[in-house]
Design a protein around this motif. Structure first.
Motif, PDB file in Angstrom:
ATOM      1  N   GLU A 189       8.258   5.791  15.214  1.00 33.95           N
ATOM      2  CA  GLU A 189       6.939   5.221  14.935  1.00 33.95           C
ATOM      3  C   GLU A 189       6.737   5.047  13.429  1.00 33.95           C
ATOM      4  O   GLU A 189       6.200   4.024  12.975  1.00 33.95           O
ATOM      5  CB  GLU A 189       5.848   6.137  15.503  1.00 33.95           C
ATOM      6  CG  GLU A 189       4.455   5.554  15.374  1.00 33.95           C
ATOM      7  CD  GLU A 189       3.394   6.447  15.998  1.00 33.95           C
ATOM      8  OE1 GLU A 189       2.334   5.919  16.356  1.00 33.95           O
ATOM      9  OE2 GLU A 189       3.629   7.669  16.123  1.00 33.95           O
ATOM     10  N   LEU A 209       6.040   1.407  11.824  1.00 37.60           N
ATOM     11  CA  LEU A 209       4.815   1.140  11.057  1.00 37.60           C
ATOM     12  C   LEU A 209       5.140   0.716   9.627  1.00 37.60           C
ATOM     13  O   LEU A 209       4.494  -0.177   9.066  1.00 37.60           O
ATOM     14  CB  LEU A 209       3.914   2.382  11.050  1.00 37.60           C
ATOM     15  CG  LEU A 209       3.266   2.737  12.386  1.00 37.60           C
ATOM     16  CD1 LEU A 209       2.549   4.087  12.295  1.00 37.60           C
ATOM     17  CD2 LEU A 209       2.278   1.651  12.816  1.00 37.60           C
ATOM     18  N   GLU A 264       6.295  -2.836   9.688  1.00 37.83           N
ATOM     19  CA  GLU A 264       5.158  -3.747   9.810  1.00 37.83           C
ATOM     20  C   GLU A 264       4.419  -3.880   8.485  1.00 37.83           C
ATOM     21  O   GLU A 264       4.003  -4.979   8.089  1.00 37.83           O
ATOM     22  CB  GLU A 264       4.199  -3.255  10.898  1.00 37.83           C
ATOM     23  CG  GLU A 264       4.725  -3.448  12.312  1.00 37.83           C
ATOM     24  CD  GLU A 264       3.727  -3.000  13.363  1.00 37.83           C
ATOM     25  OE1 GLU A 264       2.541  -2.774  13.011  1.00 37.83           O
ATOM     26  OE2 GLU A 264       4.113  -2.891  14.537  1.00 37.83           O
ATOM     27  N   LYS A 265       4.260  -2.771   7.785  1.00 38.44           N
ATOM     28  CA  LYS A 265       3.578  -2.789   6.484  1.00 38.44           C
ATOM     29  C   LYS A 265       4.291  -3.724   5.510  1.00 38.44           C
ATOM     30  O   LYS A 265       3.653  -4.439   4.726  1.00 38.44           O
ATOM     31  CB  LYS A 265       3.541  -1.364   5.926  1.00 38.44           C
ATOM     32  CG  LYS A 265       2.976  -1.234   4.497  1.00 38.44           C
ATOM     33  CD  LYS A 265       3.050   0.207   4.023  1.00 38.44           C
ATOM     34  CE  LYS A 265       2.634   0.343   2.571  1.00 38.44           C
ATOM     35  NZ  LYS A 265       1.217   0.000   2.353  1.00 38.44           N
ATOM     36  N   ARG A 299      13.835  -3.448  11.805  1.00 40.58           N
ATOM     37  CA  ARG A 299      13.290  -2.143  12.223  1.00 40.58           C
ATOM     38  C   ARG A 299      14.285  -1.378  13.094  1.00 40.58           C
ATOM     39  O   ARG A 299      14.449  -0.170  12.944  1.00 40.58           O
ATOM     40  CB  ARG A 299      11.945  -2.312  12.944  1.00 40.58           C
ATOM     41  CG  ARG A 299      12.005  -3.035  14.272  1.00 40.58           C
ATOM     42  CD  ARG A 299      10.722  -2.876  15.060  1.00 40.58           C
ATOM     43  NE  ARG A 299       9.607  -3.549  14.396  1.00 40.58           N
ATOM     44  CZ  ARG A 299       8.369  -3.550  14.878  1.00 40.58           C
ATOM     45  NH1 ARG A 299       8.098  -2.915  16.013  1.00 40.58           N
ATOM     46  NH2 ARG A 299       7.406  -4.187  14.260  1.00 40.58           N
ATOM     47  N   ASP A 325      10.761  -2.295  21.832  1.00 39.17           N
ATOM     48  CA  ASP A 325       9.912  -1.434  21.000  1.00 39.17           C
ATOM     49  C   ASP A 325       9.430  -0.233  21.809  1.00 39.17           C
ATOM     50  O   ASP A 325       9.499   0.920  21.368  1.00 39.17           O
ATOM     51  CB  ASP A 325       8.684  -2.205  20.492  1.00 39.17           C
ATOM     52  CG  ASP A 325       8.982  -3.040  19.255  1.00 39.17           C
ATOM     53  OD1 ASP A 325      10.124  -3.030  18.783  1.00 39.17           O
ATOM     54  OD2 ASP A 325       8.049  -3.710  18.767  1.00 39.17           O
TER      55      ASP A 325
END
Length: 279
Positions: free
Chosen positions: A28, A32, A35-36, A44, A186
């Motif tokens: 996670e 995250l 994505e940032k 990823r 995911d």
């Protein structure tokens, strides 16, 4: 054929610690952070696999060093060293960020995470690393993995199998199917232990597997080809249940994985997607 051969080689050489660094919180964190920094899906997944491979190598090196240290003390050579685990704990977040940076450099979109962005993020977490330490961390990962960092992720298996299905006349539109597959992949990364725990219980027809059964099941958990066919099968079932049986048969012919194995993994994924215990 190349991916299938590579998958079989990885399963033959599987370390005992495989999967230990793919916990939900770690995955996670990486997702995250990706994505940032606006990284794509391949980056990823690559970051997760890089961190896993690096950490396993680190653990192996520490274990080897500890045994040598104990042997030296028993022979009266040298004094006790400080605990080797401390550096791993202290630098884990730094190494994770380095793996995300390296993965961004392998991305086909070339959306590279620069040192300034990485340092700013680490500083927001109260870490005071310098740019030089950040570069040294990247180099440490590269050296530990002998610069072999561009390895196939489960997404590569999914996308290649989708290409073959399309060539064989799969009637589902490619874009929605690919999108559903990435969403389920995911999900499978984030709920990995729960999904495979369900699959193990289905396989052995017992709700309390033994330690030996869990250990032997490790090759199933790390089988990228099996995960890929399970993700595609589940995606097709969600989008168009009428085509599901035909697609499962196609996937079985392509990969040699039995329809039963594909169906069982699809069930395990779906069970956790819908949160139901219904058959």
């Amino acid at each position: 054929i190349h991916l299938a051969t590579e998958n079989e080689r990885c399963l033959r050489e599987l370390p005992e610690q495989a999967g230990l660094f793919k916990g939900t919180r770690t995955v996670e964190f990486i997702f995250l952070l990706s994505e940032k920094w606006h990284l794509d899906h391949p980056a990823r997944y690559q970051a997760v696999e890089l961190l896993e491979r690096f950490m396993i190598k680190q653990v192996e090196q520490i274990h080897k060093s500890s045994r040598e240290n104990v042997k030296s003390r028993e022979q009266g050579q040298g004094s006790s060293r400080s605990a080797p685990e401390d550096p791993i704990c202290d630098t884990f977040v730094l190494r994770l960020v380095s793996c995300v940076q390296l993965a961004s450099k392998l991305s086909v979109h070339y959306n590279i995470v620069k040192s300034d962005a990485a340092l700013k993020f680490l500083q927001s977490l109260k870490y005071s690393y310098t740019k030089e330490e950040l570069l040294e961390s990247e180099l440490a990962v590269l050296k530990t993995l002998h610069f072999q960092i561009n390895v196939p992720t489960p997404l590569a298996y999914v996308e290649l199998l989708l290409e073959v299905l399309g060539h064989n006349g799969c009637l589902l539109p490619a874009e929605p199917l690919h999108q559903m597959c990435t969403q389920l992949l995911d999900f499978s990364y984030l709920t990995r232990d729960a999904i495979y725990d369900t699959l193990l219980k289905i396989a052995i027809e017992d709700s309390t597997p033994s330690e030996l059964q869990v250990a032997k099941f490790l090759t199933v958990k790390e089988d990228s080809m099996l995960l890929a066919v399970g993700i595609i099968s589940t995606s097709v079932f969600i989008l168009n249940p009428g085509l599901w049986k035909q697609v499962v048969e196609h996937l079985s012919c392509i990969t040699g994985i039995t329809p039963q194995s594909i169906s069982e993994l699809s069930y395990a994924v779906l069970k956790h997607v819908v949160g139901s215990t219904a058959p």
